[in-house]
Design a protein around this motif. Structure first.
Motif, PDB file in Angstrom:
ATOM      1  N   LYS A 135       0.827  -1.209   0.000  1.00 24.17           N
ATOM      2  CA  LYS A 135       0.000   0.000   0.000  1.00 24.17           C
ATOM      3  C   LYS A 135       0.862   1.261   0.000  1.00 24.17           C
ATOM      4  N   ALA A 136       1.969   1.222   0.725  1.00 24.16           N
ATOM      5  CA  ALA A 136       2.864   2.383   0.784  1.00 24.16           C
ATOM      6  C   ALA A 136       3.502   2.648  -0.577  1.00 24.16           C
ATOM      7  N   VAL A 137       3.916   1.588  -1.275  1.00 24.64           N
ATOM      8  CA  VAL A 137       4.521   1.762  -2.594  1.00 24.64           C
ATOM      9  C   VAL A 137       3.491   2.284  -3.588  1.00 24.64           C
ATOM     10  N   VAL A 138       2.284   1.731  -3.551  1.00 29.74           N
ATOM     11  CA  VAL A 138       1.239   2.177  -4.473  1.00 29.74           C
ATOM     12  C   VAL A 138       0.916   3.654  -4.253  1.00 29.74           C
ATOM     13  N   ALA A 139       0.813   4.051  -2.980  1.00 28.48           N
ATOM     14  CA  ALA A 139       0.539   5.455  -2.675  1.00 28.48           C
ATOM     15  C   ALA A 139       1.630   6.360  -3.243  1.00 28.48           C
ATOM     16  N   PHE A 140       2.879   5.944  -3.109  1.00 28.80           N
ATOM     17  CA  PHE A 140       3.993   6.714  -3.668  1.00 28.80           C
ATOM     18  C   PHE A 140       3.931   6.735  -5.188  1.00 28.80           C
ATOM     19  N   GLY A 141       3.626   5.589  -5.780  1.00 29.56           N
ATOM     20  CA  GLY A 141       3.563   5.495  -7.238  1.00 29.56           C
ATOM     21  C   GLY A 141       2.473   6.347  -7.843  1.00 29.56           C
ATOM     22  N   LYS A 142       1.460   6.638  -7.050  1.00 34.59           N
ATOM     23  CA  LYS A 142       0.354   7.469  -7.528  1.00 34.59           C
ATOM     24  C   LYS A 142       0.529   8.939  -7.166  1.00 34.59           C
ATOM     25  N   GLY A 143       1.741   9.302  -6.752  1.00 35.85           N
ATOM     26  CA  GLY A 143       2.026  10.703  -6.512  1.00 35.85           C
ATOM     27  C   GLY A 143       2.119  11.113  -5.061  1.00 35.85           C
ATOM     28  N   GLY A 144       1.971  10.163  -4.159  1.00 37.88           N
ATOM     29  CA  GLY A 144       2.055  10.472  -2.737  1.00 37.88           C
ATOM     30  C   GLY A 144       3.490  10.555  -2.261  1.00 37.88           C
ATOM     31  N   ALA A 145       3.648  10.874  -0.995  1.00 39.86           N
ATOM     32  CA  ALA A 145       4.976  10.972  -0.401  1.00 39.86           C
ATOM     33  C   ALA A 145       5.545   9.578  -0.150  1.00 39.86           C
ATOM     34  N   LYS A 146       6.865   9.497  -0.093  1.00 39.81           N
ATOM     35  CA  LYS A 146       7.507   8.235   0.279  1.00 39.81           C
ATOM     36  C   LYS A 146       7.206   7.909   1.732  1.00 39.81           C
ATOM     37  N   ALA A 147       7.008   6.625   2.011  1.00 33.22           N
ATOM     38  CA  ALA A 147       6.881   6.192   3.398  1.00 33.22           C
ATOM     39  C   ALA A 147       8.197   6.469   4.116  1.00 33.22           C
ATOM     40  N   SER A 148       8.127   6.648   5.419  1.00 30.47           N
ATOM     41  CA  SER A 148       9.348   6.928   6.171  1.00 30.47           C
ATOM     42  C   SER A 148       9.230   6.367   7.580  1.00 30.47           C
ATOM     43  N   GLY A 149      10.391   6.190   8.223  1.00 29.71           N
ATOM     44  CA  GLY A 149      10.408   5.765   9.618  1.00 29.71           C
ATOM     45  C   GLY A 149      10.052   4.299   9.809  1.00 29.71           C
ATOM     46  N   TYR A 150       9.751   3.957  11.046  1.00 30.27           N
ATOM     47  CA  TYR A 150       9.488   2.569  11.438  1.00 30.27           C
ATOM     48  C   TYR A 150       8.025   2.374  11.792  1.00 30.27           C
ATOM     49  N   THR A 151       7.412   1.341  11.221  1.00 31.77           N
ATOM     50  CA  THR A 151       6.048   0.951  11.561  1.00 31.77           C
ATOM     51  C   THR A 151       6.091  -0.414  12.235  1.00 31.77           C
ATOM     52  N   ASP A 152       5.667  -0.470  13.492  1.00 31.26           N
ATOM     53  CA  ASP A 152       5.640  -1.716  14.259  1.00 31.26           C
ATOM     54  C   ASP A 152       4.411  -2.515  13.866  1.00 31.26           C
ATOM     55  N   THR A 153       4.608  -3.725  13.331  1.00 29.16           N
ATOM     56  CA  THR A 153       3.484  -4.549  12.889  1.00 29.16           C
ATOM     57  C   THR A 153       3.022  -5.537  13.957  1.00 29.16           C
ATOM     58  N   GLY A 154       3.563  -5.416  15.172  1.00 34.72           N
ATOM     59  CA  GLY A 154       3.016  -6.147  16.310  1.00 34.72           C
ATOM     60  C   GLY A 154       3.714  -7.455  16.641  1.00 34.72           C
ATOM     61  N   VAL A 155       3.658  -7.822  17.923  1.00 31.47           N
ATOM     62  CA  VAL A 155       4.178  -9.098  18.407  1.00 31.47           C
ATOM     63  C   VAL A 155       3.409  -9.486  19.673  1.00 31.47           C
ATOM     64  N   THR A 156       3.115 -10.784  19.818  1.00 31.61           N
ATOM     65  CA  THR A 156       2.322 -11.282  20.948  1.00 31.61           C
ATOM     66  C   THR A 156       2.970 -12.535  21.507  1.00 31.61           C
ATOM     67  N   LEU A 157       3.128 -12.612  22.817  1.00 33.81           N
ATOM     68  CA  LEU A 157       3.636 -13.830  23.449  1.00 33.81           C
ATOM     69  C   LEU A 157       2.526 -14.876  23.466  1.00 33.81           C
ATOM     70  N   ILE A 158       2.852 -16.089  23.003  1.00 28.41           N
ATOM     71  CA  ILE A 158       1.891 -17.190  22.946  1.00 28.41           C
ATOM     72  C   ILE A 158       2.373 -18.326  23.844  1.00 28.41           C
ATOM     73  N   THR A 159       1.532 -18.739  24.778  1.00 28.73           N
ATOM     74  CA  THR A 159       1.854 -19.877  25.650  1.00 28.73           C
ATOM     75  C   THR A 159       0.579 -20.417  26.283  1.00 28.73           C
ATOM     76  N   ASP A 160       0.578 -21.699  26.602  1.00 29.34           N
ATOM     77  CA  ASP A 160      -0.513 -22.297  27.387  1.00 29.34           C
ATOM     78  C   ASP A 160      -0.072 -22.543  28.828  1.00 29.34           C
ATOM     79  N   ARG A 161       1.146 -22.079  29.133  1.00 25.41           N
ATOM     80  CA  ARG A 161       1.678 -22.211  30.496  1.00 25.41           C
ATOM     81  C   ARG A 161       2.062 -20.823  30.987  1.00 25.41           C
ATOM     82  N   PRO A 162       1.038 -19.998  31.320  1.00 23.93           N
ATOM     83  CA  PRO A 162       1.318 -18.602  31.667  1.00 23.93           C
ATOM     84  C   PRO A 162       2.253 -18.478  32.860  1.00 23.93           C
ATOM     85  N   ALA A 163       3.083 -17.439  32.816  1.00 25.03           N
ATOM     86  CA  ALA A 163       4.025 -17.151  33.893  1.00 25.03           C
ATOM     87  C   ALA A 163       3.608 -15.848  34.565  1.00 25.03           C
TER      88      ALA A 163
END
Length: 340
Positions: free
Chosen positions: A295-323
């Motif tokens: 989506k960021a590349v398409v937006a740029f290709g259509k005349g938008g600004a370049k994407a910049s910086g860091y986008t965190d796409t998320g992380v989750t701890l998974i366990t069935d033995r909670p601590a």
């Protein structure tokens, strides 16, 4: 598109294939030179270069990019290294994609430093470059980064391992990735911080590289058991390495008294958490990285600004033995959101 231009684009695609990479057409996206979804205007060309085509993580990333390109009316050119660490193959893919006229390249760098000169050339040619999953060194060698916070992913499993050990003295083996790869170092360093120890701490009794491979993970664990038979905590760069470690531990009858923690959250790895082979894993989301990158590349290709910086796409701890004191979701959540 003129016959000559079309021939040049097809030649560039062929060059990608001839160097052992995958690319251009036949991957569920619009063919070269099409104008799908753009009202007669040329489709924005987006390049995707992953480390390999076989790792389920990158398979899912490509699926996400394909779906996003189709939704955006864009054309996706894809390529991958012959193996994890194939920097030369990625450089060739970059050059071919620039020649084919892409507006932006999404890349998971195999070598965070060695790839930088090739990316600088692409950016100098006006191509937007976005790193997915792994940052380059330096990070600003790309316009933007869409990725898991790999340091946090390591930190979460480090915090979990420390809480699960409940004060018992740790004898830790770290099964790492490979030298020169930022994602491996970030996860390793995050684990140490989460566990509350520094590099060189005597509780780390063995460290081995695995290239994220299951068979190499097994060999690494076998080596660590020879060096330090009393290992009781195993950090692994990813779940294939974790399953290799489990196999080695089981062969020695140690699989039930050693805590294995990992990163990725693929479906196979999440099932291994569910079965108890792995105690916990940090789940990341490759499909989201690719979707947002396209989506960021398409937006740029259509005349938008370049994407910049860091986008965190998320992380989750998974366990069935909670601590105690460590926030996590169970494997039911993990299986609903896994990949591979």
């Amino acid at each position: 598109m003129s016959t000559g231009t079309r021939a040049a684009a097809l030649a560039a695609c062929a060059a990608v294939v001839m160097t052992g990479l995958t690319g251009c057409g036949g991957d569920g996206t619009s063919p070269a030179g099409s104008s799908a979804g753009t009202g007669g205007n040329a489709a924005v060309k987006v390049g995707l270069i992953t480390k390999t085509e076989t790792n389920p993580f990158f398979v899912k990333m490509k699926e996400g990019a394909q779906a996003a390109a189709k939704a955006e009316g864009a054309e996706l050119l894809s390529a991958a290294g012959k193996f994890d660490g194939d920097n030369a193959g990625q450089i060739t893919a970059i050059e071919n994609m620039v020649a084919a006229g892409v507006k932006g390249i999404l890349i998971t760098p195999s070598d965070s430093k060695a790839i930088v000169p090739a990316l600088q050339k692409a950016r100098s040619a006006g191509v937007m470059v976005v790193a997915l999953d792994s940052p380059t060194e330096p990070q600003d060698a790309t316009d933007a980064l869409f990725a898991t916070d790999n340091f946090k992913a390591g930190e979460l499993i480090g915090q979990y391992a420390r809480a699960a050990m409940a004060g018992k003295p740790a004898k830790i083996a770290t099964l790492d990735l490979a030298p020169g790869v930022a994602v491996g170092r970030l996860r390793h360093d995050g684990f140490l911080k989460g566990y509350g120890i520094a590099e060189g701490d005597p509780s780390v009794v063995c460290s081995q590289d695995t290239a994220g491979d299951q068979s190499k993970g097994q060999t690494a664990m076998e080596n660590c058991l020879q060096k330090a038979p009393d290992v009781n905590v195993v950090y692994t760069i990813n779940e294939p390495a974790a399953l290799g470690a489990y196999t080695a531990l089981k062969a020695k009858g140690r699989e039930k008294d050693v805590l294995i923690v990992s990163v990725d959250g693929g479906c196979t790895g999440t099932k291994a958490v569910q079965s108890g082979q792995i105690a916990a894993t940090s789940q990341q989301y490759p499909l989201k990285m690719a979707e947002q990158g396209v989506k960021a590349v398409v937006a740029f290709g259509k005349g938008g600004a370049k994407a910049s910086g860091y986008t965190d796409t998320g992380v989750t701890l998974i366990t069935d033995r909670p601590a105690s004191g460590v926030e996590a979701e169970d494997t039911a959540f993990g299986l609903q959101n896994c990949w591979g």
